[in-house]
Write an enzyme that holds these catalytic residues in place. Structure first.
Site, short mmCIF file in Angstrom:
data_model
loop_
_atom_site.label_atom_id
_atom_site.label_comp_id
_atom_site.label_asym_id
_atom_site.label_seq_id
_atom_site.Cartn_x
_atom_site.Cartn_y
_atom_site.Cartn_z
N HIS A 262 0.77 -1.16 0.16
CA HIS A 262 0.06 0.04 0.12
C HIS A 262 0.79 1.43 -0.01
CE1 HIS A 262 -3.85 2.28 1.22
NE2 HIS A 262 -2.90 3.14 1.42
N GLU A 263 1.82 1.31 0.99
CA GLU A 263 2.70 2.61 1.12
C GLU A 263 3.78 2.60 -0.19
OE1 GLU A 263 1.88 4.69 3.13
OE2 GLU A 263 0.58 3.54 4.21
N HIS A 266 1.98 4.68 -2.78
CA HIS A 266 1.70 6.09 -2.30
C HIS A 266 3.20 6.82 -2.72
CE1 HIS A 266 -1.86 6.80 -0.47
NE2 HIS A 266 -1.79 5.90 0.45
N GLU A 292 -4.89 7.95 -2.94
CA GLU A 292 -5.19 6.78 -2.30
C GLU A 292 -5.45 5.64 -3.71
OE1 GLU A 292 -5.02 6.27 0.77
OE2 GLU A 292 -5.92 4.44 1.01
ZN ZN Z 1 -3.20 5.12 1.91
#
Ligand code: ZN
Length: 496
Positions: A262-263, A266, A292
């Site tokens: 997830h990170e 980003h 997101e």
């Molecule tokens: Zn996030």
């Protein structure tokens, strides 16, 4: 010196302060020793004060206002920059200082009141504070933008251009199509043995697997790094310095793996932004929703696909032969996509997650339009939980009091959480027209996906609005149908 040059010079000076404040923040959350905090807080306080002075400095205001008065003469990019700067400036200078200070101390208290209320499952102890926060929020909005509904102004602050009308359409579509589908999936027979999910996995080996993911996703180690922190987050000052964190728990191996993926979503966004925006206010990802969408794309579309595990399962299994010896590829795939109705948003799976957000959006909307008062929230909350997820909280701590956002004054934030996933499905649809995405994942060629994202989305930083990006990248404006179709296709295959 002309106004435009002066504007950039002043912005750069502000950025120098932001840079050092952010570095201190990163250090606090990752490596700073316990006893450094008091001294650090003092230094950070002084720097923050200086930064605040610069951000409302008379010369800066003059420059921004002068440029804003002659928008017609500016090129499109400078125009966007000036409008953004003016919006930020108005928010600071148009709220009377004494009221702002009062509000800050209200928020300080609200934090404690909310924590206590949550621990004691005592919503009545929190509701008057919440009512006060709402009164302040509405009043502040009226100071700097009174030509639109206050909730629209707040929604726009968290996701530029989004309105109640947009979100109503989005959530109505989810309600109509997704709620019944979620119920079907939740009642489907499932005989998978999920025990392996809760086994104990050595943390050093988890670290090894997670570190390897950095290379799987082609994150540039010369321009970034990974550390550990209590809550995973991504941090950046410029595309040449992007850092992120994860956390490790012995009995939750997939929690750290998906935090990393997830990170990385980003972080890759930030790393692939063109450095030309560094000294402007158009640096960084363009919005919370688009940001997101990138992390969810990595996490769910790539990281929870069968093909991803086809490539990466051998490595995980070799690290944990004991825990995984009788777990086959399909079980892993099913395990990381396990659906269950849960009371707590942050523990929800990909399919039920948007239901949690829908509840919060509908309640915020009712509060901001005056359709309900704070008195009725637990009742409305519990009703909606039953309607959308078929479960009812036993108390307000696991119900209406579970999230920190409202006590922190963040009203209008929640819907962006659902937006990210929906955007990612629309981007995915567009990407598939250009190349075989599943084949790229199967060939361990995430670079191909990164290159597409860079060219279409990342490199622009904040120079395009979320709405412009969607239109240019996918050929149409936001359309939640792609998200609904994606979820239905994926979870029908897995469950029905
Ligand atoms: Zn996030």
């Amino acid at each position: 010196m002309d106004y435009k040059t002066k504007f950039h010079e002043l912005i750069k000076k502000q950025k120098a302060y932001i840079y050092m404040l952010q570095l201190a923040g990163w250090d606090s959350q990752t490596e700073a020793p316990r006893e450094s905090f008091a001294r650090r807080a003092e230094m950070v306080g002084m720097l923050s004060g200086e930064f605040f002075k610069l951000s409302i400095d008379k010369e800066y205001q003059e420059v921004v206002n002068a440029l804003n008065d002659s928008l017609g003469e500016l090129d499109d990019l400078t125009k966007r920059e000036v409008k953004k700067a003016k919006k930020q400036l108005d928010k600071i200078v148009k709220i009377p200082e004494n009221e702002f200070v009062e509000y800050q101390s209200l928020l300080q208290m609200a934090q404690q009141i909310w924590e206590d209320a949550k621990a004691k499952n005592d919503y009545p102890a929190f509701k008057d504070t919440l009512a006060e926060i709402i009164v302040y929020t509405k009043k502040f909005v009226s100071y700097y933008k009174n030509d639109d509904h206050p909730y629209n102004v707040l929604l726009d602050e968290f996701e530029e251009g989004m309105t109640m009308e947009d979100y109503d359409k989005f959530f109505d579509a989810l309600k109509k199509d997704l709620v019944p589908f979620v119920k079907t999936v939740l009642s489907a027979k499932d005989e998978t043995n999920y025990e392996f999910l809760d086994n104990k996995y050595d943390i050093e080996k988890q670290k090894e697997f997670c570190d390897n993911l950095i290379d799987v996703f082609h994150f540039n180690r010369d321009r970034g790094l990974m550390k550990k922190s209590v809550h995973p987050f991504t941090w950046n000052t410029s595309p040449t310095d992007v850092r992120f964190t994860t956390r490790y728990h012995e009995d939750m191996v997939f929690s750290s793996i998906y935090a990393v993926i997830h990170e990385l979503g980003h972080a890759t966004y930030e790393q692939q932004i063109d450095t030309m925006w560094d000294d402007t206010v158009l640096n960084g990802g363009t919005s919370m929703g688009i940001h997101e969408s990138q992390s969810r794309f990595y996490e769910n579309i790539i990281g929870r696909s069968l093909e991803f595990w086809e490539v990466n399962y051998p490595k995980l299994r070799s690290l944990f032969p004991e825990q995984l010896h009788d777990v086959n590829l399909n079980m892993i795939h099913k395990g990381v996509n396990k659906v269950a109705s849960s009371l707590i948003r942050v523990e929800a799976d990909e399919l039920t997650y948007p239901m949690h957000i829908m509840i919060r959006y509908e309640i915020e909307r009712m509060l901001m339009t005056g359709e309900t008062s704070v008195d009725n929230l637990p009742e409305i909350w519990n009703q909606k939980m039953v309607e959308y997820l078929g479960i009812k909280p036993n108390n307000d701590g696991e119900g209406v009091l579970q999230d920190v956002h409202w006590s922190a004054g963040m009203i209008g934030y929640f819907p962006t959480y659902a937006l990210g996933s929906a955007y990612s499905a629309q981007f995915y649809h567009a990407m598939k027209k250009d190349f075989d995405v599943v084949a790229a994942i199967k060939a361990n060629d995430i670079k191909k996906i990164n290159d597409w994202l860079k060219e279409k989305i990342h490199k622009y930083g904040s120079s395009k609005t979320p709405k412009e990006l969607l239109l240019e990248v996918t050929g149409e404006s936001f359309n939640p149908q792609y998200y609904i179709d994606y979820l239905k296709e994926k979870y029908s295959k897995l469950y029905l």
